[in-house]
Design a protein around this motif. Structure first.
Motif, PDB file in Angstrom:
ATOM      1  N   TYR A  86       0.820  -1.205   0.000  1.00  0.00           N
ATOM      2  CA  TYR A  86       0.000   0.000   0.000  1.00  0.00           C
ATOM      3  C   TYR A  86       0.858   1.261   0.000  1.00  0.00           C
ATOM      4  O   TYR A  86       1.770   1.398   0.814  1.00  0.00           O
ATOM      5  CB  TYR A  86      -0.926   0.011   1.210  1.00  0.00           C
ATOM      6  N   VAL A  87       0.530   2.179  -0.916  1.00  0.00           N
ATOM      7  CA  VAL A  87       1.297   3.422  -1.025  1.00  0.00           C
ATOM      8  C   VAL A  87       0.430   4.671  -0.956  1.00  0.00           C
ATOM      9  O   VAL A  87       0.925   5.763  -0.708  1.00  0.00           O
ATOM     10  CB  VAL A  87       2.150   3.449  -2.313  1.00  0.00           C
ATOM     11  N   THR A  88      -0.874   4.560  -1.222  1.00  0.00           N
ATOM     12  CA  THR A  88      -1.792   5.668  -0.987  1.00  0.00           C
ATOM     13  C   THR A  88      -3.024   5.123  -0.284  1.00  0.00           C
ATOM     14  O   THR A  88      -3.338   3.937  -0.367  1.00  0.00           O
ATOM     15  CB  THR A  88      -2.237   6.390  -2.280  1.00  0.00           C
ATOM     16  N   ALA A  89      -3.725   6.000   0.420  1.00  0.00           N
ATOM     17  CA  ALA A  89      -4.847   5.583   1.247  1.00  0.00           C
ATOM     18  C   ALA A  89      -6.167   5.596   0.493  1.00  0.00           C
ATOM     19  O   ALA A  89      -6.322   6.286  -0.517  1.00  0.00           O
ATOM     20  CB  ALA A  89      -4.948   6.506   2.466  1.00  0.00           C
ATOM     21  N   ALA A  90      -7.133   4.847   1.034  1.00  0.00           N
ATOM     22  CA  ALA A  90      -8.521   5.001   0.604  1.00  0.00           C
ATOM     23  C   ALA A  90      -9.009   6.358   1.101  1.00  0.00           C
ATOM     24  O   ALA A  90      -8.672   6.789   2.202  1.00  0.00           O
ATOM     25  CB  ALA A  90      -9.375   3.882   1.185  1.00  0.00           C
ATOM     26  N   VAL A  91      -9.788   7.029   0.280  1.00  0.00           N
ATOM     27  CA  VAL A  91     -10.255   8.382   0.596  1.00  0.00           C
ATOM     28  C   VAL A  91     -11.779   8.399   0.634  1.00  0.00           C
ATOM     29  O   VAL A  91     -12.430   8.172  -0.384  1.00  0.00           O
ATOM     30  CB  VAL A  91      -9.752   9.400  -0.449  1.00  0.00           C
TER      31      VAL A  91
ATOM     32  N   PHE B 101      -1.123  -0.628  14.618  1.00  0.00           N
ATOM     33  CA  PHE B 101      -0.103  -0.764  13.583  1.00  0.00           C
ATOM     34  C   PHE B 101      -0.648  -0.478  12.181  1.00  0.00           C
ATOM     35  O   PHE B 101       0.067  -0.615  11.197  1.00  0.00           O
ATOM     36  CB  PHE B 101       0.502  -2.171  13.621  1.00  0.00           C
ATOM     37  N   HIS B 102      -1.922  -0.065  12.095  1.00  0.00           N
ATOM     38  CA  HIS B 102      -2.548   0.228  10.812  1.00  0.00           C
ATOM     39  C   HIS B 102      -2.714   1.735  10.634  1.00  0.00           C
ATOM     40  O   HIS B 102      -3.360   2.384  11.466  1.00  0.00           O
ATOM     41  CB  HIS B 102      -3.931  -0.427  10.720  1.00  0.00           C
ATOM     42  N   PRO B 103      -2.151   2.304   9.572  1.00  0.00           N
ATOM     43  CA  PRO B 103      -2.343   3.739   9.325  1.00  0.00           C
ATOM     44  C   PRO B 103      -3.816   4.062   9.075  1.00  0.00           C
ATOM     45  O   PRO B 103      -4.482   3.391   8.285  1.00  0.00           O
ATOM     46  CB  PRO B 103      -1.505   4.004   8.072  1.00  0.00           C
ATOM     47  N   ALA B 104      -4.322   5.090   9.759  1.00  0.00           N
ATOM     48  CA  ALA B 104      -5.704   5.535   9.559  1.00  0.00           C
ATOM     49  C   ALA B 104      -5.855   6.906  10.183  1.00  0.00           C
ATOM     50  O   ALA B 104      -5.121   7.273  11.106  1.00  0.00           O
ATOM     51  CB  ALA B 104      -6.686   4.555  10.200  1.00  0.00           C
ATOM     52  N   LEU B 105      -6.800   7.675   9.674  1.00  0.00           N
ATOM     53  CA  LEU B 105      -7.110   8.966  10.300  1.00  0.00           C
ATOM     54  C   LEU B 105      -8.558   9.344  10.032  1.00  0.00           C
ATOM     55  O   LEU B 105      -9.150   8.943   9.039  1.00  0.00           O
ATOM     56  CB  LEU B 105      -6.164  10.078   9.835  1.00  0.00           C
ATOM     57  N   VAL B 106      -9.105  10.107  10.965  1.00  0.00           N
ATOM     58  CA  VAL B 106     -10.428  10.702  10.834  1.00  0.00           C
ATOM     59  C   VAL B 106     -10.270  12.181  11.125  1.00  0.00           C
ATOM     60  O   VAL B 106      -9.834  12.558  12.216  1.00  0.00           O
ATOM     61  CB  VAL B 106     -11.436  10.080  11.813  1.00  0.00           C
TER      62      VAL B 106
ATOM     63  N   VAL C 144     -11.999  10.530   5.907  1.00  0.00           N
ATOM     64  CA  VAL C 144     -11.423   9.329   6.510  1.00  0.00           C
ATOM     65  C   VAL C 144     -10.385   8.781   5.546  1.00  0.00           C
ATOM     66  O   VAL C 144     -10.630   8.692   4.344  1.00  0.00           O
ATOM     67  CB  VAL C 144     -12.511   8.262   6.772  1.00  0.00           C
ATOM     68  N   ARG C 145      -9.228   8.427   6.083  1.00  0.00           N
ATOM     69  CA  ARG C 145      -8.164   7.822   5.267  1.00  0.00           C
ATOM     70  C   ARG C 145      -7.750   6.501   5.916  1.00  0.00           C
ATOM     71  O   ARG C 145      -7.438   6.465   7.115  1.00  0.00           O
ATOM     72  CB  ARG C 145      -6.953   8.749   5.155  1.00  0.00           C
ATOM     73  N   THR C 146      -7.757   5.427   5.137  1.00  0.00           N
ATOM     74  CA  THR C 146      -7.362   4.111   5.624  1.00  0.00           C
ATOM     75  C   THR C 146      -6.553   3.386   4.566  1.00  0.00           C
ATOM     76  O   THR C 146      -6.689   3.653   3.375  1.00  0.00           O
ATOM     77  CB  THR C 146      -8.608   3.259   5.967  1.00  0.00           C
ATOM     78  N   MET C 147      -5.731   2.454   4.999  1.00  0.00           N
ATOM     79  CA  MET C 147      -4.984   1.589   4.081  1.00  0.00           C
ATOM     80  C   MET C 147      -5.637   0.202   3.993  1.00  0.00           C
ATOM     81  O   MET C 147      -5.771  -0.370   2.925  1.00  0.00           O
ATOM     82  CB  MET C 147      -3.537   1.439   4.547  1.00  0.00           C
ATOM     83  N   ASP C 148      -6.031  -0.312   5.139  1.00  0.00           N
ATOM     84  CA  ASP C 148      -6.577  -1.662   5.217  1.00  0.00           C
ATOM     85  C   ASP C 148      -8.064  -1.669   4.852  1.00  0.00           C
ATOM     86  O   ASP C 148      -8.832  -0.817   5.303  1.00  0.00           O
ATOM     87  CB  ASP C 148      -6.376  -2.198   6.644  1.00  0.00           C
ATOM     88  N   ARG C 149      -8.479  -2.643   4.036  1.00  0.00           N
ATOM     89  CA  ARG C 149      -9.871  -2.702   3.590  1.00  0.00           C
ATOM     90  C   ARG C 149     -10.841  -2.899   4.757  1.00  0.00           C
ATOM     91  O   ARG C 149     -11.921  -2.307   4.797  1.00  0.00           O
ATOM     92  CB  ARG C 149     -10.047  -3.829   2.569  1.00  0.00           C
TER      93      ARG C 149
ATOM     94  N   GLU D 105       9.367   3.922  -1.465  1.00  0.00           N
ATOM     95  CA  GLU D 105       8.287   4.878  -1.665  1.00  0.00           C
ATOM     96  C   GLU D 105       7.553   5.104  -0.346  1.00  0.00           C
ATOM     97  O   GLU D 105       7.158   4.149   0.332  1.00  0.00           O
ATOM     98  CB  GLU D 105       7.318   4.333  -2.714  1.00  0.00           C
ATOM     99  N   GLU D 106       7.386   6.349   0.036  1.00  0.00           N
ATOM    100  CA  GLU D 106       6.699   6.654   1.276  1.00  0.00           C
ATOM    101  C   GLU D 106       5.198   6.421   1.123  1.00  0.00           C
ATOM    102  O   GLU D 106       4.605   6.774   0.113  1.00  0.00           O
ATOM    103  CB  GLU D 106       6.940   8.104   1.689  1.00  0.00           C
ATOM    104  N   SER D 107       4.597   5.812   2.139  1.00  0.00           N
ATOM    105  CA  SER D 107       3.142   5.706   2.148  1.00  0.00           C
ATOM    106  C   SER D 107       2.556   7.086   2.395  1.00  0.00           C
ATOM    107  O   SER D 107       3.096   7.879   3.157  1.00  0.00           O
ATOM    108  CB  SER D 107       2.688   4.746   3.251  1.00  0.00           C
ATOM    109  N   SER D 108       1.433   7.368   1.749  1.00  0.00           N
ATOM    110  CA  SER D 108       0.789   8.670   1.896  1.00  0.00           C
ATOM    111  C   SER D 108      -0.670   8.478   2.267  1.00  0.00           C
ATOM    112  O   SER D 108      -1.353   7.605   1.716  1.00  0.00           O
ATOM    113  CB  SER D 108       0.877   9.459   0.581  1.00  0.00           C
ATOM    114  N   MET D 109      -1.151   9.288   3.196  1.00  0.00           N
ATOM    115  CA  MET D 109      -2.567   9.262   3.518  1.00  0.00           C
ATOM    116  C   MET D 109      -3.367  10.049   2.483  1.00  0.00           C
ATOM    117  O   MET D 109      -4.583  10.135   2.570  1.00  0.00           O
ATOM    118  CB  MET D 109      -2.808   9.805   4.924  1.00  0.00           C
ATOM    119  N   GLY D 110      -2.675  10.627   1.513  1.00  0.00           N
ATOM    120  CA  GLY D 110      -3.355  11.165   0.351  1.00  0.00           C
ATOM    121  C   GLY D 110      -3.855  10.019  -0.508  1.00  0.00           C
ATOM    122  O   GLY D 110      -3.423   8.869  -0.358  1.00  0.00           O
TER     123      GLY D 110
END
Length: 371
Positions: free
Chosen positions: A170-175, A220-225, A249-254, A314-319
């Protein structure tokens, strides 16, 4: 005129003429004009803006695609460049002018190498990436129906020219976006007991949302609200009838994506009920997270090293990026291309070093030329 000079001239034109999402008519016309001049075939897909070029190799192989997004942003440019935007309040602040030009250069180079090209390559000049939904226009037109895998690039102002950011996973987040409307009962500001004040309800909901990542999501899972808008009332002595809060909301994991939506709905509903108010929660799903295919990552790193390019993780992005809609269909790889260190994307001083254009085109052609 040498290819690098032609590409520099193309890039400057696109930089000077940015157009917003779904308005890229002049941009599309210019891309088409250049491709025709360069002898590149254009496929007859039904697209209002954007287009798809194709290069057909003379060796058997897969159908691959390269996504190049084409829209600009509603930002007033402050670069001081001699070829700065001519469109007031608009600029290519995300590097899409570079993406377009690198895609054109890649198409030209692939055409020169048709004899060694294995399979077919579609170069997708995609509209409306900044809307987060432009990729759906490409999918609806049927462009991806015969594609076996897809590559994407993105300008990276955190790295110098000659550096690529590539990583598996994963390199970009779900938006996703949410809108919560709290319905109370308006009344005089001096008599709150005569109504139901939606303001403290909304404030409590905002506070509740801040616990989702810290208390419900795996640490350990990147996420933000993020609550980014809160509105209520229109004067100082009247308790309003309603309050509205909105955010992302930004998440990586489904599974986290599903969990966060569930918790947002539960918290909003239960907090409102505790205060005697009503609530309506809207969830507007955007693009999913982008996940790079392991095999494609290995290929792209190997080719980069052969070409003498520096590769960094490659840096993971919450974008987010709507490139991820393609990844739901076929294996994909999304590569960050160092464009010279400077202001970050979506900032008025963002610039791309033109020296990166030819090298990026050559690298992409090399990646797409193999089996």
């Amino acid at each position: 005129m040498q290819l690098n000079e032609r590409l520099a001239a193309y890039f400057e034109w696109f930089h000077m003429h940015p157009e917003l999402s779904y308005e890229e008519y002049e941009t599309t016309a210019r891309i088409k004009e250049i491709l025709v001049e360069e002898g590149i075939e254009i496929l007859p897909y039904d697209l209002e803006t954007g287009l798809v070029a194709v290069v057909r190799g003379e060796r058997p192989g897969p159908v691959q695609a390269l996504r190049c997004d084409i829209d600009g942003l509603p930002i007033r440019e402050e670069t001081g460049l001699p070829y700065a935007s001519l469109c007031e309040g608009k600029m290519h602040a995300c590097g899409h002018d570079f993406h377009i030009t690198a895609g054109i250069g890649c198409a030209i180079l692939l055409k020169r190498r048709k004899q060694e090209l294995a399979g077919t390559v579609k170069i997708i000049f995609q509209p409306a990436e900044e809307s987060s939904l432009g990729a759906l226009k490409i999918l609806e037109a049927g462009v991806m129906e015969d594609v076996d895998r897809i590559w994407g690039l993105h300008a990276d102002p955190t790295n110098e020219v000659g550096t690529l950011g590539i990583r598996e996973g994963y390199v970009t987040a779900a938006v996703d976006r949410f809108v919560v409307t709290v319905k109370g009962v308006g009344c005089h500001g001096a008599h709150p007991d005569d109504g139901i004040d939606p303001v403290p309800v909304a404030a409590a909901i905002v506070q509740g949302f801040q616990t989702i990542v810290s208390r419900n999501v795996n640490a350990f899972h990147p996420a933000l609200v993020s609550v980014t808008r809160l509105e209520a009332g229109n004067t100082w002595n009247v308790i309003p009838e309603a309050a509205v809060l909105e955010g992302t909301v930004r998440t990586m994991d489904r599974q986290d994506r599903v969990l966060v939506e569930k918790r947002i709905r539960e918290l909003a509903e239960n907090i409102a009920r505790a205060y005697g108010a009503q609530v309506k929660t809207e969830w507007i799903a955007g693009p999913p997270a982008t996940c790079n295919d392991g095999g494609m990552v290995k290929e792209s790193i190997q080719i980069a090293k052969v070409r003498g390019l520096k590769v960094v993780p490659e840096e993971s992005s919450m974008g987010g990026d709507d490139f991820s809609f393609y990844e739901k269909r076929v294996p994909s790889c999304y590569i960050k291309v160092g464009t010279g260190k400077g202001q970050l994307i979506h900032q008025p001083g963002f610039m791309v070093d033109r020296k990166v254009i030819l090298g990026a085109a050559e690298y992409l052609a090399e990646v797409l030329c193999g089996e």
